[in-house]
Design a protein around this motif. Sequence first.
Motif, PDB file in Angstrom:
ATOM      1  N   GLU A 204       0.832  -1.206   0.000  1.00 57.71           N
ATOM      2  CA  GLU A 204       0.000   0.000   0.000  1.00 57.71           C
ATOM      3  C   GLU A 204       0.865   1.254   0.000  1.00 57.71           C
ATOM      4  O   GLU A 204       0.439   2.304  -0.470  1.00 57.71           O
ATOM      5  N   LEU A 205       2.061   1.139   0.542  1.00 58.52           N
ATOM      6  CA  LEU A 205       2.951   2.304   0.633  1.00 58.52           C
ATOM      7  C   LEU A 205       3.885   2.406  -0.562  1.00 58.52           C
ATOM      8  O   LEU A 205       4.328   3.497  -0.920  1.00 58.52           O
ATOM      9  N   THR A 206       4.235   1.279  -1.158  1.00 59.68           N
ATOM     10  CA  THR A 206       5.071   1.276  -2.351  1.00 59.68           C
ATOM     11  C   THR A 206       4.328   0.498  -3.440  1.00 59.68           C
ATOM     12  O   THR A 206       4.533  -0.703  -3.609  1.00 59.68           O
ATOM     13  N   PRO A 207       3.434   1.179  -4.136  1.00 60.65           N
ATOM     14  CA  PRO A 207       2.648   0.472  -5.151  1.00 60.65           C
ATOM     15  C   PRO A 207       3.575  -0.154  -6.195  1.00 60.65           C
ATOM     16  O   PRO A 207       4.585   0.446  -6.567  1.00 60.65           O
ATOM     17  N   GLY A 208       3.216  -1.347  -6.624  1.00 60.07           N
ATOM     18  CA  GLY A 208       4.038  -2.005  -7.630  1.00 60.07           C
ATOM     19  C   GLY A 208       4.828  -3.172  -7.081  1.00 60.07           C
ATOM     20  O   GLY A 208       5.238  -4.049  -7.839  1.00 60.07           O
ATOM     21  N   ILE A 209       5.048  -3.206  -5.742  1.00 60.39           N
ATOM     22  CA  ILE A 209       5.753  -4.380  -5.240  1.00 60.39           C
ATOM     23  C   ILE A 209       4.741  -5.507  -5.051  1.00 60.39           C
ATOM     24  O   ILE A 209       3.584  -5.278  -4.700  1.00 60.39           O
ATOM     25  N   ASP A 210       5.212  -6.704  -5.348  1.00 62.95           N
ATOM     26  CA  ASP A 210       4.286  -7.839  -5.356  1.00 62.95           C
ATOM     27  C   ASP A 210       4.277  -8.526  -3.982  1.00 62.95           C
ATOM     28  O   ASP A 210       4.868  -9.592  -3.800  1.00 62.95           O
ATOM     29  N   VAL A 211       3.643  -7.878  -3.017  1.00 63.81           N
ATOM     30  CA  VAL A 211       3.485  -8.462  -1.682  1.00 63.81           C
ATOM     31  C   VAL A 211       1.992  -8.531  -1.392  1.00 63.81           C
ATOM     32  O   VAL A 211       1.293  -7.532  -1.483  1.00 63.81           O
ATOM     33  N   LYS A 212       1.533  -9.746  -1.107  1.00 61.97           N
ATOM     34  CA  LYS A 212       0.106  -9.927  -0.839  1.00 61.97           C
ATOM     35  C   LYS A 212      -0.098 -10.378   0.593  1.00 61.97           C
ATOM     36  O   LYS A 212       0.776 -10.982   1.202  1.00 61.97           O
ATOM     37  N   LYS A 213      -1.290 -10.093   1.113  1.00 67.06           N
ATOM     38  CA  LYS A 213      -1.625 -10.537   2.467  1.00 67.06           C
ATOM     39  C   LYS A 213      -1.993 -12.013   2.442  1.00 67.06           C
ATOM     40  O   LYS A 213      -2.825 -12.429   1.635  1.00 67.06           O
ATOM     41  N   ARG A 214      -1.367 -12.759   3.322  1.00 74.00           N
ATOM     42  CA  ARG A 214      -1.741 -14.164   3.457  1.00 74.00           C
ATOM     43  C   ARG A 214      -2.175 -14.364   4.908  1.00 74.00           C
ATOM     44  O   ARG A 214      -1.362 -14.313   5.830  1.00 74.00           O
ATOM     45  N   LYS A 215      -3.462 -14.589   5.068  1.00 75.72           N
ATOM     46  CA  LYS A 215      -4.040 -14.606   6.414  1.00 75.72           C
ATOM     47  C   LYS A 215      -3.748 -15.914   7.137  1.00 75.72           C
ATOM     48  O   LYS A 215      -3.738 -16.979   6.529  1.00 75.72           O
ATOM     49  N   GLY A 216      -3.503 -15.807   8.427  1.00 71.54           N
ATOM     50  CA  GLY A 216      -3.301 -16.996   9.248  1.00 71.54           C
ATOM     51  C   GLY A 216      -4.121 -16.931  10.521  1.00 71.54           C
ATOM     52  O   GLY A 216      -4.507 -15.851  10.967  1.00 71.54           O
ATOM     53  N   HIS A 217      -4.435 -18.093  11.076  1.00 74.61           N
ATOM     54  CA  HIS A 217      -5.150 -18.203  12.349  1.00 74.61           C
ATOM     55  C   HIS A 217      -4.263 -18.917  13.358  1.00 74.61           C
ATOM     56  O   HIS A 217      -3.516 -19.832  13.003  1.00 74.61           O
ATOM     57  N   SER A 266      -2.835 -21.934   9.470  1.00 74.18           N
ATOM     58  CA  SER A 266      -3.700 -21.839   8.293  1.00 74.18           C
ATOM     59  C   SER A 266      -3.135 -20.793   7.354  1.00 74.18           C
ATOM     60  O   SER A 266      -2.436 -19.883   7.789  1.00 74.18           O
ATOM     61  N   ARG A 267      -3.419 -20.934   6.090  1.00 74.27           N
ATOM     62  CA  ARG A 267      -2.983 -19.961   5.089  1.00 74.27           C
ATOM     63  C   ARG A 267      -4.118 -19.679   4.134  1.00 74.27           C
ATOM     64  O   ARG A 267      -4.715 -20.585   3.579  1.00 74.27           O
ATOM     65  N   GLN A 268      -4.393 -18.391   3.967  1.00 70.87           N
ATOM     66  CA  GLN A 268      -5.477 -17.979   3.069  1.00 70.87           C
ATOM     67  C   GLN A 268      -5.053 -16.748   2.299  1.00 70.87           C
ATOM     68  O   GLN A 268      -4.544 -15.796   2.885  1.00 70.87           O
ATOM     69  N   SER A 299      -7.529 -26.485  27.315  1.00 70.56           N
ATOM     70  CA  SER A 299      -8.366 -25.286  27.378  1.00 70.56           C
ATOM     71  C   SER A 299      -7.754 -24.198  26.496  1.00 70.56           C
ATOM     72  O   SER A 299      -6.621 -23.788  26.697  1.00 70.56           O
ATOM     73  N   ALA A 300      -8.529 -23.770  25.510  1.00 70.63           N
ATOM     74  CA  ALA A 300      -8.079 -22.715  24.600  1.00 70.63           C
ATOM     75  C   ALA A 300      -8.487 -21.372  25.183  1.00 70.63           C
ATOM     76  O   ALA A 300      -9.648 -21.182  25.525  1.00 70.63           O
ATOM     77  N   ILE A 301      -7.519 -20.462  25.315  1.00 66.00           N
ATOM     78  CA  ILE A 301      -7.913 -19.183  25.924  1.00 66.00           C
ATOM     79  C   ILE A 301      -8.050 -18.043  24.920  1.00 66.00           C
ATOM     80  O   ILE A 301      -8.728 -17.072  25.208  1.00 66.00           O
ATOM     81  N   ARG A 302      -7.438 -18.162  23.769  1.00 65.03           N
ATOM     82  CA  ARG A 302      -7.588 -17.088  22.777  1.00 65.03           C
ATOM     83  C   ARG A 302      -7.397 -17.646  21.385  1.00 65.03           C
ATOM     84  O   ARG A 302      -6.671 -18.618  21.188  1.00 65.03           O
ATOM     85  N   MET A 303      -8.028 -16.992  20.417  1.00 63.93           N
ATOM     86  CA  MET A 303      -7.656 -17.244  19.026  1.00 63.93           C
ATOM     87  C   MET A 303      -7.605 -15.903  18.313  1.00 63.93           C
ATOM     88  O   MET A 303      -8.250 -14.947  18.708  1.00 63.93           O
ATOM     89  N   TRP A 304      -6.781 -15.844  17.276  1.00 60.83           N
ATOM     90  CA  TRP A 304      -6.638 -14.570  16.583  1.00 60.83           C
ATOM     91  C   TRP A 304      -6.141 -14.836  15.170  1.00 60.83           C
ATOM     92  O   TRP A 304      -5.858 -15.980  14.802  1.00 60.83           O
ATOM     93  N   THR A 305      -6.067 -13.764  14.417  1.00 56.09           N
ATOM     94  CA  THR A 305      -5.602 -13.881  13.044  1.00 56.09           C
ATOM     95  C   THR A 305      -4.481 -12.874  12.809  1.00 56.09           C
ATOM     96  O   THR A 305      -4.290 -11.957  13.605  1.00 56.09           O
ATOM     97  N   GLY A 306      -3.770 -13.056  11.727  1.00 57.50           N
ATOM     98  CA  GLY A 306      -2.745 -12.091  11.340  1.00 57.50           C
ATOM     99  C   GLY A 306      -2.499 -12.209   9.854  1.00 57.50           C
ATOM    100  O   GLY A 306      -2.998 -13.138   9.197  1.00 57.50           O
ATOM    101  N   PHE A 307      -1.770 -11.245   9.327  1.00 60.50           N
ATOM    102  CA  PHE A 307      -1.500 -11.248   7.893  1.00 60.50           C
ATOM    103  C   PHE A 307      -0.010 -11.334   7.633  1.00 60.50           C
ATOM    104  O   PHE A 307       0.760 -10.485   8.069  1.00 60.50           O
TER     105      PHE A 307
END
Lengths: 376, 81, 430
Positions: A204-217, A266-268, A299-307
């Motif tokens: 988003e800051l340097t348009p043209g570079i090929d970096v995509k968001k790959r979501k994980g849980h 996970s990868r999305q 016992s699971a206490i949290r889940m979250w995502t990131g890119f």
Amino acid sequence: MANATYDVVIVGAGIVGAACANEFARRDMRVAVVDREVVGSGATGAGMGHIVVMDDSEAQFALTRYSQKLWQVLRNELSADVEYDQCGTIWVAADEEEMGEVTRKHDFYGDRGVATEILDAKRLKQSEPNLRDGLQGGLFVPEDAVLYPPCAARFLMHRAEQHGAKVILGASVSTLGQRRVLLSDGLQLTADIIVNAAGAWSAELTPGIDVKKRKGHLVITDRYPGFLRHQLVELGYLKSAHSVATDSVAFNVQPRRTGQILIGSSRQFGAEHKEADQAMIVRMLQRAQEYMPCVGQLSAIRMWTGFRAATPDKLPLIGPWPGDKSVFLATGHEGLGITTSLATARILVDQITGTKPEIPIEPYLPSRASKEHAHV
Amino acid sequence: MSDQVSLTVNGASISVPSGATVAVAVALAGQPCRTSVTGEPRGPLCGMGICFECRVTINGIPHRRSCQSPCEQGMEVTSET
Amino acid sequence: MPQSFDILVIGGGPAGIAAAIRAAESGANTGIVDDNAALGGQIWRRARTESVAEPAAEWHQRLQTTNVSVLCGTRVFDQPEPGLLLAERHNDILQLAYQKLVLATGARERFLPFPGWTLPNVMGAGGLQAMVKAGLPIRDKRVIVAGTGPLLLAVAAYLRSHGAEIPIICEQASWGKLARFGLTLLADRQKTTQARQLKRDLAGVPFAANAWPVAAHGHTAVQSLTIMRNGRSEEIACDYVASGFHLVPNTELAALLGCQIRGGFVHVDHLQRTSLPNVFCAGEPTSIGGLELSLIEGEIAGLAASDRVPEAQRLVADRKKWARFARRLDRTFSLRNELRGLASPDTIVCRCEDVPHSRLREHGSWRAAKLHTRCGMGPCQGRICGPATEFLFRWSPDSVRPPVFPVRVSSLSAERTGQPEHTKHEEANR
């Protein structure tokens, strides 16, 4: 705060930005780091935190191994809250075919000076009693380690600050380039060198570079000391991580120093919202229980995502951006940013200061991406 | 003595009125529920299942909230370290 | 298969019970869910040996005449899509589908860290009362009751009636504030009667205003408490400390669903409607107003949810009266500034992760503190240290993520029948 001039302005206070800040600052350059949130709040805070060698490609191996050695040098200086723990990785083989992969990896690493150990089914079960019966074996990589990434980033940033770096948090960048970083509050920072270390947001800051968001849980459990001793990764991981087109899950668990268990992964592609995706969580946790049924009772206490910041060839972008002389990239590390942060910073500073790098840097130069682009 | 329930807390037998929670049994046994991350003894705080300070291992299952768990005959309760 | 309800009530305290009764009497298929082993919430929690007292008995009886499905020992942890909640109960996972939802999740005590507050037998005021109701013998034990709010007196009276000795009740509010509050109570006969009864129950028990706990002492359990009283500190021997600083609303589930939260409370209109369609909220999550307000709000929510708006509207005036009482509570028991200085550098603020005050004050936000110290990252999910740091450092809370309570990994990964399609996901995750 007023407009100011620096030698280097780094955008992004994740572990890569922090490592770069430290590397520049300790060479007496005037450094500023800008982040819209806090230190380690992006993929650094969301990720697992492993220091691992990988063998997807020679270039990936070279970078991960070089960086792992840098971590080993730094290890004794790290503050306790970084929780560096050389627990080792075990690549788990479910069948004969994957056992073949164990042998191949063993040879690959052995040829390059990394000692690993092949485990048969019995040794695997002894090493990790909570794995299900019937697995074929695995490959133990004893030098691999885990750590707590937000504190690792903070440690590096502290060091940078001790060398005079200025850290500006809670400030979002509207544009960068042409020796200027413009903040959304109107403030302008000037520098000959601008490093885009904004991870999944770098494009988003340097348009043209090929970096995509790959979501994980990820899911983290309460504390169960002794339940898990090593980082465990299924060997199907390679197959699924390689598949760029489809969403995938893989068995990947990691013991935290606290006794907590991190459960991934996970990868999305193409998922932009940060809310957890129920279907992915279900698939990911079911996969974990296929390998380790009693994980279900924890016992699971949290889940979250990131890119993650993903590139097409799964190698990061480190070096000058051909589109702007003042812009340098340190991004695209995907799931290996914690491991490769230190080497990334070294290679980048070597390029800028004209020092001979310890490993060949061509595979990571941003210019290779534009070349590839040309014939796509 | 049908109105009493017998269980063990850290190996010692204790008898409590039926209907009492495990948190009460642990307190009567003079034991902390758990040892904190830095080694402090801890007991119940909120009494209503929110603070998780009263976690104990019940019949081998760790991290059970003792204030929300009624005592049962023959239960084995251990403090968590 | 999901269990389906026309109207589902979350929380079995007074507000939830009132809502469920009003919903069910119009013929709606109604369910009520509570984490505890029995309905009643905190205020109507009952010891095994005690019979239900008025007015709880009347409401319990009314509930029994309805055919409300009661699901106790059940904890809601996620809403995978609008209209469907997931809950854990013993070893089962439940899917609860609803047309209309009433959130009556109540409140919890606010705890403020002071040196020694982590010692065993330093508990919440309501916390100790709940333990005694659960069977903890308190006869001849010395209990110092300290903090703020009307709960302190109620708890002291309860403990005393069960044989405890109360060396002192410390209320941090000033005499001036308490006097003004007391005068306003005179305007209401019911409250005046309650106050007179409390005064009789607590006859002879020292009560100090402008007084608060400073440090608890002991090795394996508390042995004494230093209090600050009229500017002087004084150490008093005790077996228990019952310390709470008024109440904070349980808004986590409402926030997870996406209900608008204003000033820490769930925002509702005059019919207890939240910002989400078909989701109502009643009782303490909308304001800390006590039993009477909770009951009325519960009734309004139950009536409104079953489309009996005119009947609901007839209760609105009454609710306004009790809402004024809530605002008076708020003013009277607001926390004094000195309490921000109670914790010393090594006083633990986050009890799950043992994070001391000194490590927290290095940070500028709850988010940074969570990331770098693990404050609020333990199993209580910040329910105890969150309100404390909000007061101590003026940090604002984070967004709420599922699961809203710790659950078994197998519950998180249980297959859901009618697994939503991807488009439905987008809607759920909006």
